[in-house]
Design a protein around this motif. Structure first.
Motif, short mmCIF file in Angstrom:
data_model
loop_
_atom_site.label_atom_id
_atom_site.label_comp_id
_atom_site.label_asym_id
_atom_site.label_seq_id
_atom_site.Cartn_x
_atom_site.Cartn_y
_atom_site.Cartn_z
N ARG A 154 0.83 -1.21 0.00
CA ARG A 154 0.00 0.00 0.00
C ARG A 154 0.86 1.26 0.00
NH1 ARG A 154 -4.94 -1.42 4.27
NH2 ARG A 154 -5.92 -3.06 2.97
N ALA A 155 1.95 1.22 0.77
CA ALA A 155 2.82 2.40 0.86
C ALA A 155 3.61 2.64 -0.42
CB ALA A 155 3.78 2.24 2.03
N LEU A 156 3.90 1.57 -1.16
CA LEU A 156 4.75 1.68 -2.35
C LEU A 156 3.96 1.73 -3.66
CD1 LEU A 156 7.46 -1.02 -1.46
CD2 LEU A 156 7.63 1.46 -1.13
N SER A 157 2.66 1.51 -3.60
CA SER A 157 1.91 1.26 -4.83
C SER A 157 1.84 2.45 -5.78
CB SER A 157 0.48 0.79 -4.50
OG SER A 157 -0.21 1.79 -3.77
N ASP A 158 2.05 3.66 -5.27
CA ASP A 158 1.92 4.82 -6.17
C ASP A 158 3.17 5.07 -6.99
OD1 ASP A 158 3.38 5.57 -3.94
OD2 ASP A 158 2.67 7.64 -3.97
N ARG A 159 4.32 4.53 -6.57
CA ARG A 159 5.54 4.79 -7.34
C ARG A 159 6.51 3.63 -7.38
NH1 ARG A 159 9.56 8.72 -3.98
NH2 ARG A 159 9.38 7.77 -1.92
N GLY A 160 6.13 2.48 -6.84
CA GLY A 160 6.99 1.31 -6.86
C GLY A 160 8.04 1.34 -5.77
N GLY A 161 8.86 0.31 -5.75
CA GLY A 161 9.90 0.20 -4.74
C GLY A 161 10.29 -1.24 -4.53
N SER A 162 11.04 -1.48 -3.47
CA SER A 162 11.58 -2.81 -3.21
C SER A 162 11.14 -3.31 -1.85
CB SER A 162 13.11 -2.77 -3.27
OG SER A 162 13.67 -4.03 -2.93
N ILE A 163 10.73 -4.57 -1.80
CA ILE A 163 10.43 -5.26 -0.55
C ILE A 163 11.39 -6.45 -0.46
CG2 ILE A 163 8.72 -6.52 0.81
CD1 ILE A 163 6.54 -5.00 -0.74
N VAL A 164 12.04 -6.57 0.68
CA VAL A 164 12.99 -7.66 0.90
C VAL A 164 12.52 -8.44 2.11
CG1 VAL A 164 15.40 -8.29 1.21
CG2 VAL A 164 14.82 -6.14 0.05
N VAL A 165 12.48 -9.76 2.00
CA VAL A 165 11.97 -10.62 3.06
C VAL A 165 13.06 -11.59 3.49
CG1 VAL A 165 10.21 -12.31 3.69
CG2 VAL A 165 9.63 -10.43 2.14
N THR A 166 13.22 -11.77 4.79
CA THR A 166 14.20 -12.72 5.30
C THR A 166 13.59 -14.11 5.36
OG1 THR A 166 15.23 -10.99 6.65
CG2 THR A 166 15.73 -13.28 7.22
N GLY A 167 14.16 -15.04 4.60
CA GLY A 167 13.70 -16.42 4.58
C GLY A 167 14.61 -17.31 5.40
N SER A 168 14.63 -18.60 5.07
CA SER A 168 15.44 -19.56 5.83
C SER A 168 15.69 -20.81 5.01
CB SER A 168 14.72 -19.94 7.13
OG SER A 168 15.36 -21.04 7.76
N PRO A 169 16.86 -21.42 5.17
CA PRO A 169 17.09 -22.72 4.52
C PRO A 169 16.05 -23.76 4.92
CG PRO A 169 19.17 -21.84 5.32
CD PRO A 169 18.08 -20.95 5.87
N THR A 170 15.49 -23.64 6.13
CA THR A 170 14.50 -24.62 6.58
C THR A 170 13.24 -24.60 5.72
OG1 THR A 170 13.41 -23.12 8.15
CG2 THR A 170 15.31 -24.36 8.95
N GLY A 171 13.02 -23.53 5.00
CA GLY A 171 11.88 -23.46 4.09
C GLY A 171 12.18 -24.00 2.71
N LEU A 172 13.43 -24.44 2.50
CA LEU A 172 13.86 -24.91 1.18
C LEU A 172 14.22 -26.39 1.15
CD1 LEU A 172 16.21 -21.93 0.21
CD2 LEU A 172 13.88 -22.34 -0.61
N ASN A 173 14.75 -26.91 2.28
CA ASN A 173 15.17 -28.31 2.30
C ASN A 173 14.86 -28.91 3.66
OD1 ASN A 173 17.15 -27.35 4.04
ND2 ASN A 173 18.82 -27.56 2.57
N GLY A 174 15.45 -30.03 3.96
CA GLY A 174 15.15 -30.72 5.21
C GLY A 174 15.95 -30.25 6.40
N GLU A 175 16.58 -29.08 6.28
CA GLU A 175 17.45 -28.58 7.34
C GLU A 175 16.71 -28.42 8.67
OE1 GLU A 175 20.95 -27.73 8.95
OE2 GLU A 175 20.69 -28.22 6.83
N GLY A 176 15.41 -28.12 8.62
CA GLY A 176 14.66 -27.87 9.85
C GLY A 176 13.71 -28.99 10.22
N ARG A 177 14.13 -30.22 10.06
CA ARG A 177 13.22 -31.35 10.25
C ARG A 177 12.70 -31.44 11.68
NH1 ARG A 177 17.42 -36.49 9.90
NH2 ARG A 177 18.64 -35.98 11.79
N ASP A 178 13.45 -30.90 12.65
CA ASP A 178 12.98 -30.92 14.03
C ASP A 178 12.26 -29.64 14.43
OD1 ASP A 178 14.05 -33.47 14.50
OD2 ASP A 178 16.02 -32.63 14.95
#
Length: 251
Positions: free
Chosen positions: A128-152
């Motif tokens: 909503r804040a960026l919609s009038d002129r665009g911009g960048s959103i960066v989100v912090t992810g995790s290896p646990t969301g990509l492979n079996g690293e976070g099985r526990d």
């Protein structure tokens, strides 16, 4: 530093400590006007004061939409227009998160409330804040969301996998408005979030041993990618995953 972010206004969630604080401080050094936000308001204000450069600290609890809306409104009330939002706030409930058969519903809900719903609310108001002129959103992810690293860590891994899917969806939905949305995936990074591992020699050795570069990450390791994505240098990048994990997810 190179002043690559001169003239930009940036809001970072989870900026009172860890990766968020380090990245927000680097943004200030690169010439940006930065809003350090965190549910720890005093911590956010202290981090902003330490960074200098006109940085400000605001209270923002990502699990509470009214709090998120107030924080974004506070930026606008200053007469500032956001160019970049970094959705970094997160939790990992060590000693409580567990394999699915042993996981309490309350732990699941508390983890998703911060990591997935909190990211959803941050992105909702960022768009909503960026919609009038665009911009960048960066989100912090995790290896646990990509492979079996976070099985526990069923709740944490699921929340981060959801975040990765959310980023792709939002990137596709708002590309025509000039809004870029990308994920940065740090590997095992020694911050206050992971003291349960870093203070246990066996656990630390096990996870470092699964990292091809052979060492834990530091918050400073993600600064270069974050600055790139906040800058105009990344103007043709959206919906992407940028891995800064020492090779952990390359195996």
């Amino acid at each position: 530093m190179t002043d690559r972010l001169q003239g930009k206004t940036i809001l970072v969630t989870g900026a009172a400590s860890g990766i968020g604080r380090t990245v927000a401080t680097a943004f200030v050094a690169e010439g940006a006007r930065v809003v350090f936000s965190d549910r720890d308001a005093a911590g956010a204000e202290g981090a902003a004061a330490d960074a200098g450069g006109g940085a400000v600290g605001v209270h923002l609890d990502v699990t509470d939409e009214e709090s998120v809306a107030r924080a974004f409104a506070a930026v606008a009330d200053r007469g500032w227009r956001l160019d970049v939002v970094v959705a970094n706030a997160g939790v990992q409930l060590f000693g409580q998160d567990a394999p699915v058969a042993d996981l309490d519903l309350d732990v699941w809900q508390r983890t998703l409330a911060v990591n997935l719903t909190g990211t959803f609310l941050t992105l909702k108001h960022a768009v909503r804040a960026l919609s009038d002129r665009g911009g960048s959103i960066v989100v912090t992810g995790s290896p646990t969301g990509l492979n079996g690293e976070g099985r526990d860590f069923t709740a944490y891994s699921s929340s981060k996998a959801g975040v990765h899917g959310l980023v792709r969806t939002v990137a596709a939905a708002y590309a025509d408005r000039g809004i870029r949305v990308n994920t940065v995936v740090p590997g095992y990074t020694e911050t206050p979030l992971v003291t349960t591992i870093s203070q246990d020699a066996a656990s630390r050795a096990a996870i470092v041993g699964r990292t091809p570069l052979g060492r834990p990450g530091t918050p400073q390791d993600v600064v270069g990618v974050m600055v790139h994505l906040a800058s105009d240098e990344s103007s043709f990048s959206t919906g992407a995953i940028f891995r800064v994990d020492g090779g952990m997810t390359s195996l």
